[in-house]
Motif scaffolding. Structure first.
Motif, short mmCIF file in Angstrom:
data_model
loop_
_atom_site.label_atom_id
_atom_site.label_comp_id
_atom_site.label_asym_id
_atom_site.label_seq_id
_atom_site.Cartn_x
_atom_site.Cartn_y
_atom_site.Cartn_z
N VAL A 44 0.86 -1.19 0.00
CA VAL A 44 0.00 0.00 0.00
C VAL A 44 0.90 1.24 0.00
CG1 VAL A 44 -1.71 1.32 1.30
CG2 VAL A 44 -1.92 -1.16 1.15
N PRO A 45 0.85 2.01 -1.08
CA PRO A 45 1.71 3.19 -1.15
C PRO A 45 1.22 4.29 -0.21
CG PRO A 45 0.28 3.12 -3.06
CD PRO A 45 0.03 1.85 -2.29
N ALA A 46 2.13 5.14 0.17
CA ALA A 46 1.80 6.26 1.05
C ALA A 46 1.19 7.38 0.21
CB ALA A 46 3.04 6.74 1.79
N ASP A 47 -0.05 7.18 -0.22
CA ASP A 47 -0.76 8.25 -0.94
C ASP A 47 -2.17 8.35 -0.39
OD1 ASP A 47 -1.27 6.36 -4.01
OD2 ASP A 47 -2.60 6.55 -2.32
N TRP A 48 -2.86 9.39 -0.81
CA TRP A 48 -4.15 9.70 -0.21
C TRP A 48 -5.20 8.61 -0.44
CZ3 TRP A 48 -5.51 13.28 3.22
CH2 TRP A 48 -6.86 13.36 3.53
N ALA A 49 -5.39 8.20 -1.67
CA ALA A 49 -6.52 7.34 -2.03
C ALA A 49 -6.49 5.97 -1.37
CB ALA A 49 -6.59 7.18 -3.55
N VAL A 50 -5.35 5.36 -1.30
CA VAL A 50 -5.31 3.99 -0.77
C VAL A 50 -4.76 3.89 0.65
CG1 VAL A 50 -5.20 2.88 -3.03
CG2 VAL A 50 -3.09 3.53 -1.88
N PHE A 118 2.84 15.12 -2.40
CA PHE A 118 2.21 15.85 -1.31
C PHE A 118 1.80 17.25 -1.76
CE2 PHE A 118 2.37 18.64 2.43
CZ PHE A 118 1.44 18.01 3.24
N ALA A 119 2.64 17.90 -2.55
CA ALA A 119 2.35 19.26 -3.01
C ALA A 119 1.11 19.31 -3.90
CB ALA A 119 3.55 19.83 -3.76
N ALA A 120 0.76 18.18 -4.53
CA ALA A 120 -0.41 18.15 -5.40
C ALA A 120 -1.71 17.96 -4.64
CB ALA A 120 -0.25 17.03 -6.44
N LEU A 121 -1.63 17.61 -3.37
CA LEU A 121 -2.84 17.45 -2.57
C LEU A 121 -3.48 18.82 -2.34
CD1 LEU A 121 -1.67 14.96 0.22
CD2 LEU A 121 -3.06 14.44 -1.79
N THR A 122 -4.79 18.81 -2.14
CA THR A 122 -5.48 20.06 -1.82
C THR A 122 -4.96 20.59 -0.49
OG1 THR A 122 -7.26 18.98 -0.61
CG2 THR A 122 -7.57 19.25 -3.01
N PRO A 123 -5.09 21.87 -0.25
CA PRO A 123 -4.67 22.41 1.05
C PRO A 123 -5.35 21.70 2.23
CG PRO A 123 -5.01 24.20 -0.48
CD PRO A 123 -5.49 22.94 -1.16
N ARG A 127 -3.40 19.68 5.13
CA ARG A 127 -3.62 20.04 6.54
C ARG A 127 -3.96 18.79 7.37
NH1 ARG A 127 -2.10 23.88 10.04
NH2 ARG A 127 -3.66 24.13 11.64
N ILE A 128 -4.74 17.89 6.79
CA ILE A 128 -5.08 16.64 7.49
C ILE A 128 -3.82 15.84 7.77
CG2 ILE A 128 -6.20 14.39 7.17
CD1 ILE A 128 -8.50 15.95 5.75
N VAL A 129 -2.93 15.76 6.80
CA VAL A 129 -1.67 15.03 6.98
C VAL A 129 -0.81 15.73 8.03
CG1 VAL A 129 0.47 14.30 5.86
CG2 VAL A 129 -1.73 14.02 4.68
N GLU A 130 -0.70 17.04 7.95
CA GLU A 130 0.08 17.80 8.93
C GLU A 130 -0.48 17.62 10.34
OE1 GLU A 130 2.88 19.26 8.40
OE2 GLU A 130 2.93 19.56 6.24
N ASN A 131 -1.81 17.69 10.46
CA ASN A 131 -2.43 17.50 11.78
C ASN A 131 -2.21 16.08 12.29
OD1 ASN A 131 -3.30 20.13 11.84
ND2 ASN A 131 -5.41 19.66 11.29
#
Length: 171
Positions: A44-50, A118-123, A127-131
């Motif tokens: 499982v890659p470290a990306d948003w969708a999966v 990460f830069a392509a994710l919406t703000p 923020r969810i990742v940062e939090n």
């Protein structure tokens, strides 16, 4: 259907019974733990969708259901609801503590934060990742094992004392 497992609309507080609490907590904790296990699979890659989305969904369902139980416990307490709440509280507290101290999960969030995508994710998603990274640090993910155990003990004690205080105020 158990109203604590119905997420299609607003909470159905009038339908929630103490007997719904334990089965809902057990199912939602199992689902959340399974989501963590799936997220940590090497493939499982470290990306948003999966990685993030399924984990966030499972944790949101658990949090939403437990919030309903907590709210009812605070405003419409009964001996049966109090018993159900106090039986579920240590389990839910333990899960959130384990989640916050999961070093492998923390590392995967770090990998997502460090990835070029990460830069392509919406703000909002950034923020969810940062939090989440902040919450791992505050949850004791970077503590040594003895510190993690002590932190978990303190979290359980705080949850228990807080519940007892609330019940004393209600009484």
């Amino acid at each position: 259907m158990n109203p604590l497992l119905d997420f299609c609309d607003l909470p159905k507080f009038g339908d929630i019974r103490p007997a719904h609490v334990a089965p809902a907590v057990e199912k939602l904790l199992a689902d959340a733990r399974e989501a963590v296990a799936q997220a940590l699979l090497p493939e499982v890659p470290a990306d948003w969708a999966v990685f993030i989305a399924p984990l966030e969904d499972a944790n949101e369902r658990l949090g939403r259901a437990w919030s309903q139980v907590s709210h009812l416990h605070a405003v419409l307490d009964s001996p049966e609801l109090r018993e159900a709440y106090n039986a579920g509280l240590p389990k839910v507290t333990q899960y959130w503590t384990e989640l916050g101290q999961n070093q492998a999960l923390f590392e995967k969030y770090r990998a997502l934060r460090a990835a070029a995508g990460f830069a392509a994710l919406t703000p909002a998603r950034q923020r969810i990742v940062e939090n989440a990274l902040r919450d791992f640090r505050l949850g004791g993910a970077e503590l040594p094992e003895t510190g993690k155990r002590r932190f978990a003990e303190i979290q359980e004690e705080i949850a228990s004392l807080s519940a007892r205080f609330s019940e004393n105020v209600l009484d």
